[in-house]
Structure formats: C-alpha cells, structure tokens
Design a protein around this motif. Sequence first.
Motif, mmCIF file in Angstrom:
data_model
loop_
_atom_site.group_PDB
_atom_site.id
_atom_site.type_symbol
_atom_site.label_atom_id
_atom_site.label_comp_id
_atom_site.label_asym_id
_atom_site.label_seq_id
_atom_site.Cartn_x
_atom_site.Cartn_y
_atom_site.Cartn_z
ATOM 1 N N ASP A 368 0.828 -1.217 0.000
ATOM 2 C CA ASP A 368 0.000 0.000 0.000
ATOM 3 C C ASP A 368 0.861 1.266 0.000
ATOM 4 O OD1 ASP A 368 1.004 -0.156 2.546
ATOM 5 O OD2 ASP A 368 -0.891 0.285 3.562
ATOM 6 N N SER A 374 5.822 -5.716 10.878
ATOM 7 C CA SER A 374 5.027 -6.943 10.750
ATOM 8 C C SER A 374 5.610 -8.063 11.597
ATOM 9 C CB SER A 374 5.008 -7.393 9.286
ATOM 10 O OG SER A 374 6.325 -7.725 8.863
ATOM 11 N N MET A 381 -3.838 -5.105 11.400
ATOM 12 C CA MET A 381 -4.901 -4.131 11.172
ATOM 13 C C MET A 381 -6.129 -4.639 11.919
ATOM 14 S SD MET A 381 -4.006 -3.490 7.215
ATOM 15 C CE MET A 381 -4.955 -2.102 6.766
ATOM 16 N N GLN A 407 -5.544 -10.209 8.938
ATOM 17 C CA GLN A 407 -4.754 -9.059 9.376
ATOM 18 C C GLN A 407 -4.644 -8.932 10.892
ATOM 19 O OE1 GLN A 407 -3.503 -8.592 5.878
ATOM 20 N NE2 GLN A 407 -2.783 -7.131 7.423
ATOM 21 N N GLN A 552 -12.297 -8.796 0.910
ATOM 22 C CA GLN A 552 -11.516 -7.732 1.517
ATOM 23 C C GLN A 552 -10.404 -8.264 2.418
ATOM 24 O OE1 GLN A 552 -14.279 -5.062 3.262
ATOM 25 N NE2 GLN A 552 -12.757 -3.472 3.507
ATOM 26 N N ASP A 553 -10.768 -9.302 3.201
ATOM 27 C CA ASP A 553 -9.853 -9.788 4.211
ATOM 28 C C ASP A 553 -8.559 -10.326 3.624
ATOM 29 O OD1 ASP A 553 -9.269 -10.554 6.973
ATOM 30 O OD2 ASP A 553 -9.197 -12.543 6.073
ATOM 31 N N GLY A 556 -5.003 -7.654 2.549
ATOM 32 C CA GLY A 556 -4.214 -6.756 3.394
ATOM 33 C C GLY A 556 -2.903 -6.433 2.699
ATOM 34 N N THR A 558 0.811 -6.380 1.633
ATOM 35 C CA THR A 558 1.856 -7.397 1.746
ATOM 36 C C THR A 558 3.212 -6.738 1.491
ATOM 37 O OG1 THR A 558 1.393 -7.892 -0.544
ATOM 38 C CG2 THR A 558 0.456 -9.391 1.096
#
Length: 598
Positions: A368, A374, A381, A407, A552-553, A556, A558
């Motif tokens: 993003d 992470s 999230m 997430q 959507q899930d 996330g 990457t």
Amino acid sequence: MNSFCCTKAITYLSSNKGWLASSLNTLAFTFCVLICTFNISNAATLEYDWNIELVDFNMEELFTRKAIGINGKWPIPAVVADLGDMLVINLNNKLDEPTSLHFHGLFQNGTNFYDGAVGVTECGTPPGGSFTYRVSLDQVGTYWIHSHSKSQTADGLRLPLIIRDPKEHYRYDDEIILPLEDWFRESAPTLIKQFNDPDPHKRFKPIVPYAIIGGTCANRKKLNFVPGKTYRVRIANIGSSFDFHFSIEGHTLRVIEVDGVMVKERTTHGVTLGPGQRSSVLVKAQDTADSNYIFHADMYSDLIQMPRYNPLNFTGTVEYSPNARIRHVRGAPWMNVQDLDLEPLDEEPALEPDTRVTLDAYSGVFSDQTFRHSFNNITYMPPKVPTLLTALTTGEDAFNPEVYGRQSNTHVLNYMDVVEILVNNHDYYSHPFHLHGHVFQIIEMGTMRTGKYYTKDALDIPVKRDTVVIRGGHYAVLRFRASSFGVWLFHCHIDFHIMLGLQMVFVEAPDKIQEHLKGSKLPEMYRENCIAQGMKTTGNAEGRKGLDLGEQDREGPTPYPDQFESNEPPSGWKLISYIIYGNKNDVDTIATPTPRPK
Ligand SMILES: *[C@@H]1O[C@H](CO)[C@@H](O)[C@H](O)[C@H]1NC(C)=O
Ligand SMILES: *[C@@H]1O[C@H](CO)[C@@H](O)[C@H](O)[C@H]1NC(C)=O
Ligand SMILES: *[C@@H]1O[C@H](CO)[C@@H](O)[C@H](O)[C@H]1NC(C)=O
Ligand SMILES: [Cu+2]
C-alpha cells in the motif's frame, strides 16, 4: 491501615462537587466508620470520575502543545492503591475520537473485557461517551495505566499505578514514584505520517525529543532523601519510544522488582528500562546531609539519529539539604542488570512447553506504499468486530484462527497449555515486546547470527516480566501458561510501531471465553459503545457468519519483495544501544542485522 482506608474513601469522594457528593461523603464516612470500627475488611474501593480531555502543556517555556490529560491535568498523577482494593474508573470521553484505558501488567483474569485494547477486547468509548472499568487489584508492584486507542499514549494518556503489598518482603522506610516519559514537540499522528513514509529521506528526518522526569520538566526533579533512610524508588518508563538508563551518583541500587515481579535483590549502578518496563530499586541514603547528588535519566534510542542528542543525559537532584553543595561522583562503573541475571522470589522453575510459536519481526515498504512493521509478514490491522466479541459469538469456529481475519494475526491457544514464543527481531533497532494478561518467563536471549550470548542455557529459575526489550538482530525465547481465558495482545510497546502493525493476538481457550464471559458478564455500555460507532458486535472479523470473510480480508498490504531490505540502517547511522547494554563483542552484530532468510 484502617484509618488509611477511611481517608482514602473520603478523599476520593470529596473530589466530586455539589450536594449529592456531600451527602455521599456523609454516607461514605458512616460506611467507613462501620468498616473501621468493626474491621470488616481493609479492602477499599477507589472510585474516580475521569474526564479524558486535551490540556495545554508548557514545556519549560520552550513550546506549548496539547497533551491528553485527565480532569484538566497533565502530567497525570499516579494512582496508589493497596492489594485487594477495587479500582473503579468512570471514564468520560471529551476527545473527538474514541478512547480507552489499559491496565498494563494486570492479569484481568476473568475480566478480559476491561483490558482496554481497542479492536481486540473492546470497541473503544466514542466521543461524548462513557465507560466504567472495575478492576480488582490482585497483584502487587509497579504498573501503569494508558490508552490503548491509536497513539494516544504517545500524546500523554498515561500514568503510574502502584499497588502496595501489606506483607512486603523487603524493608524500606519510604517510597518514591518516578515515571520517566519522552515527549515530542509534534503530535503522534504527525510523527506517524513521517515514520510511515516510503521515502527513507523523509522517514529518517531527525526529531528532537524532550523528557518529563517524575512529573516535572527534565532537570528540575528533586528526590528528597533523609540521611540513613532506605528508599524504594519505583521507576516506570511510561514513554512511547525511548529507553531510559537510571542511576544515582554516589549511591548503589538494589533491584527488587521488575514489571510487578518481585526478584532476589541484585546490586547495580544503573537500571535500563524500555517503554512499558518498570523496576523498583532500594537505595540507602548517605549517613549525613553534607552533600547533595545528581541522578541520571539518560534517554536514548537507536531508532533515531541525533548526533548531539542521543543519548540525552537528563539529570535531577537527590537533595539531602537545600543548603548543601552538589558532590559529583564520576566514573562509577557502568554496571547494568541483565534480565537473565535476575531470579524471581517465587522460584517458579522453567515451564515445559506444550506448543511453540515463532514470530519474525520485519519492517519495510508494503504494497500500500507505506512503511510498516510486521510479524511473519502480517502487518496488524484491526478487525471490524473486536476479537473478543468474535470469540464469544462464533461457537465452534472460534477455535479456527481464520475467523478472526488474516490481518489480526491471531493464534488460538488451548486452556492451560504452556506456550513458547521465539521472537526474532530482524530490525536493526530494539523493540520492547509486551504481552497482555500475563508475565512470561525469559528462557533465552542472543544474537540471531552468532547464537546465545548469555552463557546459561535453559535457566532453571528464569525471570518473569511482562515486557522484554529485544535488541536489533537479536532473539528471545519466552514461555507462559495460557491460564487466563481471554483475548490477549502481544505487541511492541513503541506507539509508532503499534500503529504501523507490530502486533499479534492470542485467543486463549475460546470454550472458556464462551462459558465464562458471555451475556450479562459483559459490562453495561460495552455493546452500546460499539453500536454508537456503527460497529458490529457479532460474527467473524468482518461481521459475517461462519468463515465467510469476503474478499476484503485476503487483500491486506503485503511486503514488497524488492523494497523489503529497507530495515537496514541508513549509512552513517550510529547505533548506541551497546553503550548501555555493554557486551562489545555484540557491536558488529548490531550494526549489521541478520540478512533476511531466503
Ligand atoms: C551521556 O551518557 C552516556 C552514557 O553514560 C555517555 O557515554 C555520554 O558521553 C554522555 N553524554 C554527555 C553529553 O555527557
Ligand atoms: C486465572 O485463574 C485461574 C482459575 O482461578 C487460575 O488457575 C490461573 O492460574 C489464573 N491465571 C493467572 C494468569 O492469574
Ligand atoms: C515475507 O515477504 C517477503 C517479501 O515479499 C518474502 O520474500 C518472504 O518469502 C515472505 N515470507 C513468508 C514467510 O511468507
Ligand atoms: Cu518496536
């Protein structure tokens, strides 16, 4: 003891104004007289009404900025209680965003819904809303209370919580509560924008930190000592990013507590605490009041490059007499207690693991186009439904980690299993990792490249803490028993790293959660605060049924393969943690983090 209980109840009630309060005071007084006369119980209820609101804070005439305070005050004074007391906090949110309170280090055994972690154990209290926390104080030691909503801790919503033990193991004459806090000119949301910029030049722009020592602008704090007395200094790093190294010239420190765990005393010249960590030290005062001394609170971070500022050597005065001169005692050996040198008083042996979890902490630019942290390539999230409500409302599916959403990086644990966590820190700077609802045993620590640097292997009687600092390029092996059903975060305690995803979740005993925390057990206002924010209160992470999480899930952010090496230090970066932690052999390892495994 009894008269103390009376004074307490009256003091807290009299802070309310108006006729209702005064009749309540009379009532409380009568009640207290009853308790005190008939000695029913020593346990008191400490009840506070807290308005969470912005306060202007003037930093030594240098700058004024807003801090998140309580009832118009910042820095926020400590809450001091006795073992067995009930702490009741009526929170009123006067901010323009949701807020919460987390009781750092308290086990909340059976009261997971009061853990305060927004998106995990609650929805947060919306602006204008209220929530009452009822926390039974069953542990002794030095704790703290802070927001667990976004980065509000970094903006000031934090204070020490002291729980005294009537049967204290160590003898001392008096105690001093010494919170250490870093403080920035910019607000946390502004700094986060800088820290998650994909462009390293913008990300690494230096920032200048300040410090608040014992509730006072740095360098002004005085600790008043009386000759011959022994003090317990309760040091708590309640800041958001920096470590502190505490020492007093001309005095030795005896460490007796780390993170609420009483330990066999160890003599040292200094104690280092990462954000979230606490320690109590006994300090014997000099025999005469001829001189005053300097205490040090050196604040440092290998996250931030500031040639002239890092470390920032803040000082204060240990004052025996206002007329005495300061006697400088330099050149004290730089001695520090390492976690693995400590042994808990309860002598609990190392637990035998039933299950193992490996967590690789990495940072880099994600798909993003933001810089993120992470565990195992998952940047945390929050789900649409807080994880506790998902565990409560999904029946058998609650045992399947998928129901909590990718997430949220959730691991499900069986009741009473001993869990071993291996945490590998692939970054070049340290992270203070904190587990909610437990203390963990620290079994082993070392560099990832050259292996263990502590000579003891599996320690027979390992120290326990709730927050451990793992330096850049290092690992730690931690163990705890899943003996407290609930949903517990494991995360880095640097607020900016929380915001950039360095969190994961343990769901402990979903069957017990469903059996014991259901329905009427949930506090009033709990669901209402979710509904008021348009949040769902049942179903999986997306508020749907079963394991259907929608598209959507799975999408996330990457890690970007080619940009994921940006967790190496920029050239010319000076790492300083070795100054504090010692062990020169380690220096080269710190400066060159372990290459990412292929
Ligand atoms: C601050 O303290 C550190 C650690 O003791 C020391 O290495 C450094 O020289 C000090 N800096 C200043 C400016 O005194
Ligand atoms: C929680 O309570 C249970 C049952 O009383 C007990 O067995 C367990 O040890 C407690 N866990 C913690 C972390 O205090
Ligand atoms: C994590 O992401 C990096 C970069 O995309 C990739 O090279 C690596 O294989 C991933 N690791 C795992 C365990 O998925
Ligand atoms: Cu961190």
